[in-house]
Scaffold this active site. Structure first.
Site, PDB file in Angstrom:
ATOM      1  N   TYR A  88     -12.808  11.448  -9.424  1.00 40.10           N
ATOM      2  CA  TYR A  88     -11.344  11.611  -9.454  1.00 40.10           C
ATOM      3  C   TYR A  88     -10.704  10.975  -8.211  1.00 40.10           C
ATOM      4  O   TYR A  88     -11.329  10.825  -7.184  1.00 40.10           O
ATOM      5  CB  TYR A  88     -10.922  13.072  -9.633  1.00 40.10           C
ATOM      6  CG  TYR A  88     -11.230  14.041  -8.510  1.00 40.10           C
ATOM      7  CD1 TYR A  88     -10.581  13.961  -7.285  1.00 40.10           C
ATOM      8  CD2 TYR A  88     -12.129  15.083  -8.712  1.00 40.10           C
ATOM      9  CE1 TYR A  88     -10.835  14.866  -6.274  1.00 40.10           C
ATOM     10  CE2 TYR A  88     -12.388  16.000  -7.708  1.00 40.10           C
ATOM     11  CZ  TYR A  88     -11.741  15.882  -6.491  1.00 40.10           C
ATOM     12  OH  TYR A  88     -11.994  16.785  -5.500  1.00 40.10           O
ATOM     13  N   GLU A  89      -9.437  10.597  -8.352  1.00 39.71           N
ATOM     14  CA  GLU A  89      -8.687   9.894  -7.296  1.00 39.71           C
ATOM     15  C   GLU A  89      -9.335   8.560  -6.898  1.00 39.71           C
ATOM     16  O   GLU A  89      -9.225   8.116  -5.767  1.00 39.71           O
ATOM     17  CB  GLU A  89      -8.540  10.781  -6.048  1.00 39.71           C
ATOM     18  CG  GLU A  89      -7.724  12.042  -6.266  1.00 39.71           C
ATOM     19  CD  GLU A  89      -6.289  11.736  -6.673  1.00 39.71           C
ATOM     20  OE1 GLU A  89      -5.745  10.693  -6.261  1.00 39.71           O
ATOM     21  OE2 GLU A  89      -5.714  12.548  -7.422  1.00 39.71           O
ATOM     22  N   ARG A 125      -6.614  11.652  -0.778  1.00 39.39           N
ATOM     23  CA  ARG A 125      -7.928  11.197  -0.303  1.00 39.39           C
ATOM     24  C   ARG A 125      -8.170  11.667   1.128  1.00 39.39           C
ATOM     25  O   ARG A 125      -9.305  12.001   1.488  1.00 39.39           O
ATOM     26  CB  ARG A 125      -8.004   9.669  -0.376  1.00 39.39           C
ATOM     27  CG  ARG A 125      -8.074   9.132  -1.798  1.00 39.39           C
ATOM     28  CD  ARG A 125      -8.029   7.615  -1.811  1.00 39.39           C
ATOM     29  NE  ARG A 125      -7.946   7.099  -3.164  1.00 39.39           N
ATOM     30  CZ  ARG A 125      -7.607   5.846  -3.461  1.00 39.39           C
ATOM     31  NH1 ARG A 125      -7.355   4.987  -2.481  1.00 39.39           N
ATOM     32  NH2 ARG A 125      -7.552   5.447  -4.713  1.00 39.39           N
ATOM     33  N   ASN A 151       2.873   2.075  -2.124  1.00 45.23           N
ATOM     34  CA  ASN A 151       2.934   2.571  -3.498  1.00 45.23           C
ATOM     35  C   ASN A 151       1.903   3.667  -3.745  1.00 45.23           C
ATOM     36  O   ASN A 151       2.010   4.439  -4.689  1.00 45.23           O
ATOM     37  CB  ASN A 151       2.701   1.423  -4.491  1.00 45.23           C
ATOM     38  CG  ASN A 151       3.874   0.456  -4.530  1.00 45.23           C
ATOM     39  OD1 ASN A 151       5.016   0.862  -4.374  1.00 45.23           O
ATOM     40  ND2 ASN A 151       3.589  -0.818  -4.735  1.00 45.23           N
ATOM     41  N   LYS A 202       0.813  -1.216   0.000  1.00 42.71           N
ATOM     42  CA  LYS A 202       0.000   0.000   0.000  1.00 42.71           C
ATOM     43  C   LYS A 202       0.851   1.273   0.000  1.00 42.71           C
ATOM     44  O   LYS A 202       0.343   2.351  -0.270  1.00 42.71           O
ATOM     45  CB  LYS A 202      -0.928   0.012   1.226  1.00 42.71           C
ATOM     46  CG  LYS A 202      -1.929  -1.136   1.247  1.00 42.71           C
ATOM     47  CD  LYS A 202      -2.890  -1.041   0.093  1.00 42.71           C
ATOM     48  CE  LYS A 202      -3.998  -2.084   0.152  1.00 42.71           C
ATOM     49  NZ  LYS A 202      -3.529  -3.452  -0.021  1.00 42.71           N
ATOM     50  N   GLN A 237     -37.999  22.688   5.601  1.00 43.15           N
ATOM     51  CA  GLN A 237     -36.762  23.397   5.248  1.00 43.15           C
ATOM     52  C   GLN A 237     -35.669  23.085   6.264  1.00 43.15           C
ATOM     53  O   GLN A 237     -34.499  22.914   5.902  1.00 43.15           O
ATOM     54  CB  GLN A 237     -37.029  24.901   5.174  1.00 43.15           C
ATOM     55  CG  GLN A 237     -35.962  25.696   4.432  1.00 43.15           C
ATOM     56  CD  GLN A 237     -36.089  25.578   2.925  1.00 43.15           C
ATOM     57  OE1 GLN A 237     -36.707  24.653   2.414  1.00 43.15           O
ATOM     58  NE2 GLN A 237     -35.494  26.508   2.195  1.00 43.15           N
ATOM     59  N   GLN A 238     -36.039  23.024   7.524  1.00 39.87           N
ATOM     60  CA  GLN A 238     -35.076  22.658   8.563  1.00 39.87           C
ATOM     61  C   GLN A 238     -34.552  21.239   8.344  1.00 39.87           C
ATOM     62  O   GLN A 238     -33.357  20.985   8.507  1.00 39.87           O
ATOM     63  CB  GLN A 238     -35.728  22.769   9.944  1.00 39.87           C
ATOM     64  CG  GLN A 238     -36.131  24.178  10.343  1.00 39.87           C
ATOM     65  CD  GLN A 238     -36.931  24.206  11.628  1.00 39.87           C
ATOM     66  OE1 GLN A 238     -37.098  23.186  12.296  1.00 39.87           O
ATOM     67  NE2 GLN A 238     -37.453  25.374  11.981  1.00 39.87           N
TER      68      GLN A 238
END
Length: 372
Positions: A191-192, A53, A45, A43, A98-99
């Site tokens: 992404y990632e 992340r 690497n 890991k 709304q709350q």
């Protein structure tokens, strides 16, 4: 989408010689005679990717904070409808709907911010250990950052979209700022590392942890809940409890869900392999359940991180943070009511109690907003 300044591309090299001493050999090494020495853990690497992340959780919290601030200000200014005759129209934020849309986003923003801080600290702690040959925390870090990247980006996207819709047609206008925030945040789902695939990274760690727990092996801090017994039936709402005690009860219920889903997925995987399926074929047939277990494991860690931060907060801040934590946990448990009902950990009456407490939390946050 929303990243108009980013121009992604690729580079192809052919017959290019890179000097050995310029090959970034901190963990993996190539000796002068060509011998390759792998890192002490595979890991490593992905070290830089893991750092990105880890930071993403903080970045996403900032996006949600911005969207929630815009929606709250809009809902405080805009007035629509009358509750009492001969009274002026009420603020949109006075409506429970709304709350219910917006207040959980406040709690989520704080939750993700605190979780991001904890995971970045874990990254630095892990890397310091790696430099000394200690890799004990590396599996936790890899699993947690994979799960968080997936869960936080998806949840944030949904939260920002709620903020946009809470601003009526104005939220669709680019002038509100919300479309850009949404576009920037939702890109984090891909992404990632693509979200669904990343959950499988966390799931693999969960499955290993279930096996270790069965063998009586000590588990690392993010998966310790797997080895705990826990109560099969929650006593939530059956006896008088302080807010702090109820928070502990809610966290125990989230642990119960995470433990059950992880154990059931592991047992089904083992069952399929005993019936002759290959290890990978059995895994592929169970990836939806594996991802479900990984998602709840991640949500549990997020809730626990929020709780740890509240417990460490100064006494002047703890009451208001406790209200937000209570709101967050009641909202999460109502959202996962089907899991809590699945094995009768909670009854229908207890789910109704959860909803009642959630609505009380909304009123508390509304009161604090009105008097701030």
């Amino acid at each position: 989408m929303a990243f108009n300044r980013a121009d992604n591309g690729f580079l192809v090299l052919d017959n290019v010689r890179i000097p050995r001493k310029r090959m970034l050999m901190k963990y993996a090494k190539v000796s002068a005679d060509g011998t390759y020495t792998p890192p002490i853990h595979s890991k490593l690497n992905y070290g830089l990717m893991v750092l990105v992340r880890a930071r993403m959780t903080n970045m996403q919290a900032q996006n949600l904070s911005s969207a929630t601030t815009i929606a709250l200000r809009y809902s405080s200014v805009k007035r629509q409808g009358r509750i009492e005759k001969n009274q002026r129209e009420v603020q949109e934020l006075d409506y429970q709907t709304q709350q219910y849309r917006l207040f959980p986003q406040i709690a989520r923003a704080y939750t993700f911010l605190f979780t991001g801080d904890e995971i970045i600290n874990l990254y630095h702690q892990t890397m310091d250990g790696v430099d000394k040959g200690d890799i004990d925390l590396l599996p936790d870090l890899h699993a947690l950052t994979s799960g968080l990247k997936s869960v936080v980006t998806f949840t944030n996207g949904a939260g920002i979209e709620q903020c946009r819709m809470a601003c009526d047609g104005h939220g669709y206008s680019d002038a509100s700022g919300l479309p850009k925030i949404y576009g920037y945040a939702i890109a984090g789902c891909t992404y990632e590392g693509e979200n669904v695939m990343l959950l499988q990274q966390a799931a693999r760690y969960l499955m290993k942890s279930v096996v270790r727990a069965d063998r009586g092996v000590s588990l690392s801090y993010s998966v310790k809940f797997i080895g705990k017994k826990g109560e099969k039936r929650s006593r939530l709402g059956m006896q008088a409890e302080s807010d702090e005690q109820e928070i502990e009860t809610l966290l125990s219920s989230l642990e119960h869900i995470a433990r059950r889903l992880a154990v059931e997925a592991s047992q089904e995987w083992e069952k399929r392999m005993k019936m002759g399926e290959s290890r990978e074929r059995a895994w592929i047939e169970l990836t939806v359940e594996m991802n479900r277990a990984a998602r709840v494991y991640t949500r549990l860690f997020v809730a626990q991180s929020f709780h740890r931060r509240v417990m460490a907060a100064p006494s002047s801040l703890r009451p208001v943070l406790t209200h937000l934590l209570s709101l967050y946990l009641h909202y999460e448990c109502v959202d996962m009511a089907h899991h809590l009902l699945h094995d009768c950990h909670l009854t229908g009456d207890q789910i109704n109690y959860l909803k009642k407490r959630l609505y009380e939390d909304l009123r508390k946050v509304s009161y604090q907003h009105d008097h701030s």
